[in-house]
Motif scaffolding. Structure first.
Motif, mmCIF file in Angstrom:
data_model
loop_
_atom_site.group_PDB
_atom_site.id
_atom_site.type_symbol
_atom_site.label_atom_id
_atom_site.label_comp_id
_atom_site.label_asym_id
_atom_site.label_seq_id
_atom_site.Cartn_x
_atom_site.Cartn_y
_atom_site.Cartn_z
ATOM 1 N N MET A 1 -6.103 -7.854 16.434
ATOM 2 C CA MET A 1 -6.181 -8.253 15.037
ATOM 3 C C MET A 1 -5.481 -7.212 14.187
ATOM 4 O O MET A 1 -5.696 -6.027 14.337
ATOM 5 N N THR A 2 -4.611 -7.694 13.322
ATOM 6 C CA THR A 2 -3.880 -6.834 12.412
ATOM 7 C C THR A 2 -4.339 -7.107 10.991
ATOM 8 O O THR A 2 -4.624 -8.252 10.630
ATOM 9 N N ILE A 3 -4.411 -6.062 10.186
ATOM 10 C CA ILE A 3 -4.729 -6.198 8.761
ATOM 11 C C ILE A 3 -3.418 -6.088 7.994
ATOM 12 O O ILE A 3 -2.702 -5.097 8.118
ATOM 13 N N HIS A 4 -3.092 -7.127 7.232
ATOM 14 C CA HIS A 4 -1.879 -7.157 6.421
ATOM 15 C C HIS A 4 -2.263 -6.972 4.956
ATOM 16 O O HIS A 4 -3.060 -7.750 4.434
ATOM 17 N N THR A 5 -1.729 -5.978 4.313
ATOM 18 C CA THR A 5 -1.985 -5.726 2.897
ATOM 19 C C THR A 5 -0.864 -6.366 2.101
ATOM 20 O O THR A 5 0.310 -6.021 2.276
ATOM 21 N N ILE A 6 -1.234 -7.303 1.225
ATOM 22 C CA ILE A 6 -0.241 -8.028 0.439
ATOM 23 C C ILE A 6 -0.720 -8.160 -1.007
ATOM 24 O O ILE A 6 -1.898 -8.006 -1.302
ATOM 25 N N LYS A 7 0.210 -8.464 -1.882
ATOM 26 C CA LYS A 7 -0.108 -8.685 -3.296
ATOM 27 C C LYS A 7 -0.395 -10.166 -3.525
ATOM 28 O O LYS A 7 0.101 -11.026 -2.805
ATOM 29 N N ILE A 8 -1.203 -10.423 -4.555
ATOM 30 C CA ILE A 8 -1.467 -11.800 -4.968
ATOM 31 C C ILE A 8 -1.429 -11.855 -6.493
ATOM 32 O O ILE A 8 -1.933 -10.969 -7.182
ATOM 33 N N ASP A 9 -0.817 -12.892 -7.012
ATOM 34 C CA ASP A 9 -0.701 -13.092 -8.451
ATOM 35 C C ASP A 9 -2.059 -13.502 -9.027
ATOM 36 O O ASP A 9 -2.813 -14.239 -8.378
ATOM 37 N N ASP A 36 -5.751 -12.478 12.462
ATOM 38 C CA ASP A 36 -5.407 -11.378 11.553
ATOM 39 C C ASP A 36 -6.188 -11.526 10.256
ATOM 40 O O ASP A 36 -6.755 -12.577 9.966
ATOM 41 N N GLN A 37 -6.203 -10.454 9.469
ATOM 42 C CA GLN A 37 -6.788 -10.491 8.133
ATOM 43 C C GLN A 37 -5.709 -10.187 7.104
ATOM 44 O O GLN A 37 -4.800 -9.396 7.365
ATOM 45 N N LEU A 38 -5.840 -10.841 5.954
ATOM 46 C CA LEU A 38 -5.006 -10.526 4.803
ATOM 47 C C LEU A 38 -5.885 -9.813 3.789
ATOM 48 O O LEU A 38 -6.922 -10.346 3.389
ATOM 49 N N ALA A 47 7.820 -8.300 -17.053
ATOM 50 C CA ALA A 47 9.238 -7.957 -16.961
ATOM 51 C C ALA A 47 9.439 -6.450 -16.877
ATOM 52 O O ALA A 47 10.439 -5.980 -16.341
ATOM 53 N N LEU A 48 8.483 -5.675 -17.378
ATOM 54 C CA LEU A 48 8.646 -4.227 -17.428
ATOM 55 C C LEU A 48 7.928 -3.476 -16.312
ATOM 56 O O LEU A 48 8.340 -2.387 -15.932
ATOM 57 N N ALA A 49 6.852 -4.047 -15.791
ATOM 58 C CA ALA A 49 6.064 -3.291 -14.809
ATOM 59 C C ALA A 49 5.111 -4.216 -14.064
ATOM 60 O O ALA A 49 4.937 -5.378 -14.408
ATOM 61 N N SER A 50 4.489 -3.660 -13.034
ATOM 62 C CA SER A 50 3.411 -4.365 -12.348
ATOM 63 C C SER A 50 2.266 -3.377 -12.165
ATOM 64 O O SER A 50 2.484 -2.168 -12.091
ATOM 65 N N ARG A 51 1.053 -3.924 -12.128
ATOM 66 C CA ARG A 51 -0.092 -3.030 -11.946
ATOM 67 C C ARG A 51 -1.154 -3.720 -11.104
ATOM 68 O O ARG A 51 -1.358 -4.930 -11.179
ATOM 69 N N ASN A 52 -1.819 -2.923 -10.306
ATOM 70 C CA ASN A 52 -2.936 -3.373 -9.491
ATOM 71 C C ASN A 52 -4.144 -3.485 -10.416
ATOM 72 O O ASN A 52 -4.513 -2.527 -11.084
ATOM 73 N N THR A 53 -4.782 -4.657 -10.439
ATOM 74 C CA THR A 53 -5.938 -4.858 -11.316
ATOM 75 C C THR A 53 -7.211 -4.241 -10.744
ATOM 76 O O THR A 53 -8.201 -4.133 -11.443
ATOM 77 N N GLY A 54 -7.180 -3.879 -9.453
ATOM 78 C CA GLY A 54 -8.368 -3.344 -8.802
ATOM 79 C C GLY A 54 -9.171 -4.391 -8.055
ATOM 80 O O GLY A 54 -10.053 -4.071 -7.281
ATOM 81 N N ARG A 55 -8.859 -5.669 -8.285
ATOM 82 C CA ARG A 55 -9.560 -6.736 -7.568
ATOM 83 C C ARG A 55 -8.835 -7.040 -6.266
ATOM 84 O O ARG A 55 -7.616 -6.991 -6.191
ATOM 85 N N ALA A 56 -9.606 -7.372 -5.245
ATOM 86 C CA ALA A 56 -9.026 -7.718 -3.948
ATOM 87 C C ALA A 56 -9.891 -8.780 -3.279
ATOM 88 O O ALA A 56 -11.078 -8.912 -3.564
ATOM 89 N N VAL A 57 -9.264 -9.535 -2.395
ATOM 90 C CA VAL A 57 -9.975 -10.507 -1.585
ATOM 91 C C VAL A 57 -9.449 -10.374 -0.159
ATOM 92 O O VAL A 57 -8.258 -10.172 0.057
ATOM 93 N N ILE A 58 -10.361 -10.445 0.783
ATOM 94 C CA ILE A 58 -10.018 -10.334 2.201
ATOM 95 C C ILE A 58 -10.263 -11.702 2.830
ATOM 96 O O ILE A 58 -11.327 -12.303 2.635
ATOM 97 N N GLU A 90 -14.684 -0.547 -4.280
ATOM 98 C CA GLU A 90 -15.425 -0.846 -3.045
ATOM 99 C C GLU A 90 -14.506 -0.676 -1.853
ATOM 100 O O GLU A 90 -13.357 -1.088 -1.874
ATOM 101 N N SER A 91 -15.021 -0.096 -0.789
ATOM 102 C CA SER A 91 -14.243 0.110 0.424
ATOM 103 C C SER A 91 -14.054 -1.205 1.159
ATOM 104 O O SER A 91 -14.935 -2.044 1.180
ATOM 105 N N ALA A 92 -12.888 -1.365 1.794
ATOM 106 C CA ALA A 92 -12.602 -2.579 2.554
ATOM 107 C C ALA A 92 -13.491 -2.702 3.785
ATOM 108 O O ALA A 92 -13.624 -3.764 4.354
ATOM 109 N N THR A 93 -14.134 -1.642 4.191
ATOM 110 C CA THR A 93 -14.987 -1.667 5.384
ATOM 111 C C THR A 93 -16.431 -1.980 5.082
ATOM 112 O O THR A 93 -17.245 -2.096 5.975
ATOM 113 N N THR A 94 -16.792 -2.105 3.780
ATOM 114 C CA THR A 94 -18.198 -2.396 3.439
ATOM 115 C C THR A 94 -18.447 -3.872 3.387
ATOM 116 O O THR A 94 -17.583 -4.660 3.282
#
Length: 94
Positions: A1-9, A36-38, A47-58, A90-94
């Motif tokens: 199993m591979t963990i793939h880290t990707i962006k989501i709009d 695998d997990q995403l 148009a000027l930048a991108s930023r991580n909002t801090g939210r994630a879903v696995i 929050e940690s991805a392992t919790t």
């Protein structure tokens, strides 16, 4: 199993998180496999930048489909299930 880290709009984040969006289309630049997990991190892009909002879903990858009619050969369709929201800090392992 591979963990793939990707962006989501942001427009898709809640739909993946609540389980109503169950397919992801991505470049076939990785060796995606069933089991695998995403780790999908929400990114706001302007148009000027991108930023991580801090939210994630696995999510788990349950099906991988290459050579989809109407889809570019360098893309893959991934069926996803079992979304788990990761709160900021929050940690991805919790």
């Amino acid at each position: 199993m591979t963990i793939h880290t990707i962006k989501i709009d942001p427009q898709w984040f809640d739909r993946v998180a609540n389980g109503t969006k169950r397919v992801e289309i991505h470049r076939a630049d990785r060796d995606y496999q069933i089991g695998d997990q995403l780790h999908m991190y929400e990114y706001e892009m302007t148009a000027l930048a991108s930023r991580n909002t801090g939210r994630a879903v696995i999510v788990n990858v349950t099906h991988v489909l290459y050579s989809v009619p109407g889809l570019s050969m360098d893309h893959v369709a991934l069926s996803i299930s079992n979304p788990r929201v990761q709160e900021p800090g929050e940690s991805a392992t919790t």
